[in-house]
Write a protein that holds these residues in place. Structure first.
Motif, mmCIF file in Angstrom:
data_model
loop_
_atom_site.group_PDB
_atom_site.id
_atom_site.type_symbol
_atom_site.label_atom_id
_atom_site.label_comp_id
_atom_site.label_asym_id
_atom_site.label_seq_id
_atom_site.Cartn_x
_atom_site.Cartn_y
_atom_site.Cartn_z
ATOM 1 N N ILE A 42 28.848 -20.194 5.791
ATOM 2 C CA ILE A 42 27.915 -21.229 6.245
ATOM 3 C C ILE A 42 27.935 -22.432 5.300
ATOM 4 N N ASP A 44 29.969 -22.901 -6.344
ATOM 5 C CA ASP A 44 30.072 -21.464 -6.079
ATOM 6 C C ASP A 44 30.284 -20.810 -7.449
ATOM 7 N N ASN A 86 22.136 -22.708 -0.335
ATOM 8 C CA ASN A 86 22.774 -21.832 0.645
ATOM 9 C C ASN A 86 23.184 -20.481 0.062
ATOM 10 N N TYR A 126 16.673 -7.859 0.851
ATOM 11 C CA TYR A 126 17.106 -9.125 1.460
ATOM 12 C C TYR A 126 15.970 -9.758 2.279
ATOM 13 N N MET A 183 30.122 -12.735 5.284
ATOM 14 C CA MET A 183 28.984 -11.835 5.031
ATOM 15 C C MET A 183 28.798 -10.844 6.184
ATOM 16 N N THR A 184 29.029 -11.307 7.412
ATOM 17 C CA THR A 184 28.814 -10.437 8.581
ATOM 18 C C THR A 184 30.109 -9.766 9.056
ATOM 19 N N ILE A 228 25.331 -14.943 12.262
ATOM 20 C CA ILE A 228 26.348 -15.995 12.150
ATOM 21 C C ILE A 228 27.687 -15.402 11.708
ATOM 22 N N LYS A 235 14.045 -13.428 1.841
ATOM 23 C CA LYS A 235 14.130 -14.497 2.846
ATOM 24 C C LYS A 235 12.741 -14.887 3.374
ATOM 25 N N ARG A 288 32.864 -20.693 1.064
ATOM 26 C CA ARG A 288 33.224 -20.076 2.358
ATOM 27 C C ARG A 288 31.973 -20.022 3.247
ATOM 28 N N ASP A 296 26.879 -19.836 -11.749
ATOM 29 C CA ASP A 296 26.104 -18.739 -11.176
ATOM 30 C C ASP A 296 24.646 -19.208 -11.140
ATOM 31 N N ILE A 297 24.100 -19.337 -9.941
ATOM 32 C CA ILE A 297 22.751 -19.920 -9.823
ATOM 33 C C ILE A 297 21.637 -19.011 -10.352
ATOM 34 N N PRO A 344 18.898 -18.774 9.680
ATOM 35 C CA PRO A 344 19.949 -18.368 10.619
ATOM 36 C C PRO A 344 19.696 -16.989 11.217
ATOM 37 N N GLY A 345 20.202 -16.822 12.442
ATOM 38 C CA GLY A 345 20.260 -15.486 13.058
ATOM 39 C C GLY A 345 21.572 -14.843 12.654
ATOM 40 N N GLY A 376 26.890 -22.146 -3.256
ATOM 41 C CA GLY A 376 27.606 -21.048 -2.583
ATOM 42 C C GLY A 376 28.418 -21.514 -1.390
ATOM 43 N N THR A 389 30.506 -15.119 9.622
ATOM 44 C CA THR A 389 30.957 -15.484 8.268
ATOM 45 C C THR A 389 31.487 -14.229 7.568
HETATM 46 P P1 NAD Z 1 28.897 -15.564 2.455
HETATM 47 O O1 NAD Z 1 28.798 -14.283 1.718
HETATM 48 O O2 NAD Z 1 30.012 -15.747 3.408
HETATM 49 O O3 NAD Z 1 28.896 -16.796 1.425
HETATM 50 C C1 NAD Z 1 27.964 -16.871 0.392
HETATM 51 C C2 NAD Z 1 28.568 -17.647 -0.761
HETATM 52 O O4 NAD Z 1 27.592 -17.679 -1.819
HETATM 53 C C3 NAD Z 1 29.842 -17.021 -1.344
HETATM 54 O O5 NAD Z 1 30.860 -17.991 -1.424
HETATM 55 C C4 NAD Z 1 29.395 -16.527 -2.704
HETATM 56 O O6 NAD Z 1 30.427 -16.549 -3.695
HETATM 57 C C5 NAD Z 1 28.272 -17.499 -3.040
HETATM 58 N N1 NAD Z 1 27.376 -16.951 -4.060
HETATM 59 C C6 NAD Z 1 26.863 -15.697 -4.126
HETATM 60 N N2 NAD Z 1 26.143 -15.543 -5.238
HETATM 61 C C7 NAD Z 1 26.173 -16.727 -5.893
HETATM 62 C C8 NAD Z 1 25.625 -17.181 -7.116
HETATM 63 N N3 NAD Z 1 24.903 -16.360 -7.898
HETATM 64 N N4 NAD Z 1 25.851 -18.462 -7.507
HETATM 65 C C9 NAD Z 1 26.597 -19.293 -6.739
HETATM 66 N N5 NAD Z 1 27.151 -18.898 -5.559
HETATM 67 C C10 NAD Z 1 26.953 -17.630 -5.147
HETATM 68 O O7 NAD Z 1 27.490 -15.750 3.180
HETATM 69 P P2 NAD Z 1 27.068 -16.610 4.483
HETATM 70 O O8 NAD Z 1 27.052 -15.679 5.636
HETATM 71 O O9 NAD Z 1 27.857 -17.852 4.562
HETATM 72 O O10 NAD Z 1 25.539 -16.907 4.117
HETATM 73 C C11 NAD Z 1 25.110 -18.127 3.571
HETATM 74 C C12 NAD Z 1 23.586 -18.111 3.515
HETATM 75 O O11 NAD Z 1 23.064 -17.901 4.830
HETATM 76 C C13 NAD Z 1 23.016 -16.971 2.653
HETATM 77 O O12 NAD Z 1 21.860 -17.419 1.987
HETATM 78 C C14 NAD Z 1 22.665 -15.922 3.677
HETATM 79 O O13 NAD Z 1 21.655 -15.048 3.212
HETATM 80 C C15 NAD Z 1 22.205 -16.776 4.829
HETATM 81 N N6 NAD Z 1 22.247 -16.107 6.131
HETATM 82 C C16 NAD Z 1 23.422 -15.695 6.673
HETATM 83 C C17 NAD Z 1 23.415 -15.067 7.917
HETATM 84 C C18 NAD Z 1 24.671 -14.607 8.593
HETATM 85 O O14 NAD Z 1 24.577 -14.001 9.670
HETATM 86 N N7 NAD Z 1 25.866 -14.852 8.055
HETATM 87 C C19 NAD Z 1 22.200 -14.845 8.585
HETATM 88 C C20 NAD Z 1 21.015 -15.272 7.984
HETATM 89 C C21 NAD Z 1 21.041 -15.919 6.766
#
Ligand code: NAD
Length: 245
Positions: free
Chosen positions: A16, A35, A88, A153, A190-191, A186, A157, A14, A61-62, A183-184, A11, A188
């Motif tokens: 993290i 991804d 990730n 979610y 997602m947020t 972040i 986690k 984009r 797709d994982i 992570p707290g 993933g 991205t």
């Molecule tokens: P994001 O949505 O920006 O990126 C996630 C990526 O995962 C995307 O590119 C998406 O296409 C890919 N993805 C989704 N489903 C998939 C699948 N089935 N197979 C392959 N790829 C897949 O998210 P992010 O904010 O960068 O988060 C990354 C990780 O960090 C996640 O596990 C998220 O739960 C965790 N996280 C994020 C935050 C935050 O604040 N952003 C906080 C805590 C944990």
């Protein structure tokens, strides 16, 4: 620090994951970029190649056991093995628990928990052949303190942190380390969808006074992927600017 190592980041088109892929490449690793849809034209692949590292793009797709098996077969064929797996990829599908559909529940479990497990399992098989490896999973602060609207979610986690301990115990004698980063809040995509007013409230509760950046997570992943963490396994490291201690 990671010269000659091969790392898979799921993933990572984009957010993290992208930050992690670029950081690991900066410190010497060749990377497999996964991804759902990813290609050499994507910015993450371009950046890795600019650093002089190999970038193998694998769309998969994982949540699909067959796709994961094909991805690992490709990795073995191209790179001969795998030293670092960063699980990730993750998604949210928020709703109050009393309104959450079973489809929303299952969708988040499928990616965050089952997908993470499938990649751990496939990587462990490869790493056991070479008697070494580092697996880094992604948990979340929501898995420890809960979050309104995220029953699915937060369950995944918390589950990732628990699964990390079991895998660490099972694989330690085989030279494979399994840890997680949690992570707290972040910055991205997602947020991005969180309204500005809510974001400001969230930032006001972070002791260091700012939202985290993907690089803040990537730096801890780098430590867990490197020999500097060779006496650390089964841990989930909180990276949240002090929000949860
Ligand atoms: P994001 O949505 O920006 O990126 C996630 C990526 O995962 C995307 O590119 C998406 O296409 C890919 N993805 C989704 N489903 C998939 C699948 N089935 N197979 C392959 N790829 C897949 O998210 P992010 O904010 O960068 O988060 C990354 C990780 O960090 C996640 O596990 C998220 O739960 C965790 N996280 C994020 C935050 C935050 O604040 N952003 C906080 C805590 C944990």
């Amino acid at each position: 620090m990671l010269e000659g190592k091969k790392a898979l980041i799921t993933g990572c088109k984009r957010g993290i994951g992208k930050g992690i892929a670029i950081t690991l490449a900066k410190y010497g690793a060749d990377v497999v970029l996964n991804d759902i849809e990813i290609s050499e034209e994507d910015e993450v692949a371009v950046e890795v190649q600019k650093l002089g590292r190999k970038a193998l793009c694998v769309s998969a797709d994982i949540t699909s056991q067959d796709s994961v098996a094909e991805m690992f077969a490709k990795i073995k064929q191209t790179f001969g093995g795998l030293d670092i797996l960063v699980n990730n990829a993750g998604i949210t599908a928020d709703a109050m628990s009393y309104k959450m559909s079973v489809e929303q529940w299952n969708r988040v479990l499928a990616v965050n928990l089952t997908g993470t497990f499938l990649c751990c399992q496939a990587a462990a098989k490869l790493m056991m052949e070479q008697q070494s490896g580092k697996i880094i999973n992604t948990s979340s602060i929501a898995g420890f303190i809960g979050n309104i609207g995220q029953a699915n979610y937060s369950a995944t986690k918390g589950g990732v942190a628990a699964m990390t301990k079991t895998l660490a115990k099972e694989l330690a004698k085989k030279g494979i380390y399994v840890n997680a980063v949690s992570p707290g809040f972040i910055n991205t995509p997602m947020t991005d969808k969180i309204p500005d007013e809510v974001k400001q409230q969230m930032i006001s509760r972070i002791p260091v006074g700012r939202i985290g950046e993907p690089e803040d997570i990537a730096n801890v992943v780098l430590f867990l992927a490197s020999p500097l963490s060779d006496y650390v396994t089964g841990q989930t490291i909180q990276v949240n600017g002090g929000t949860f201690m």
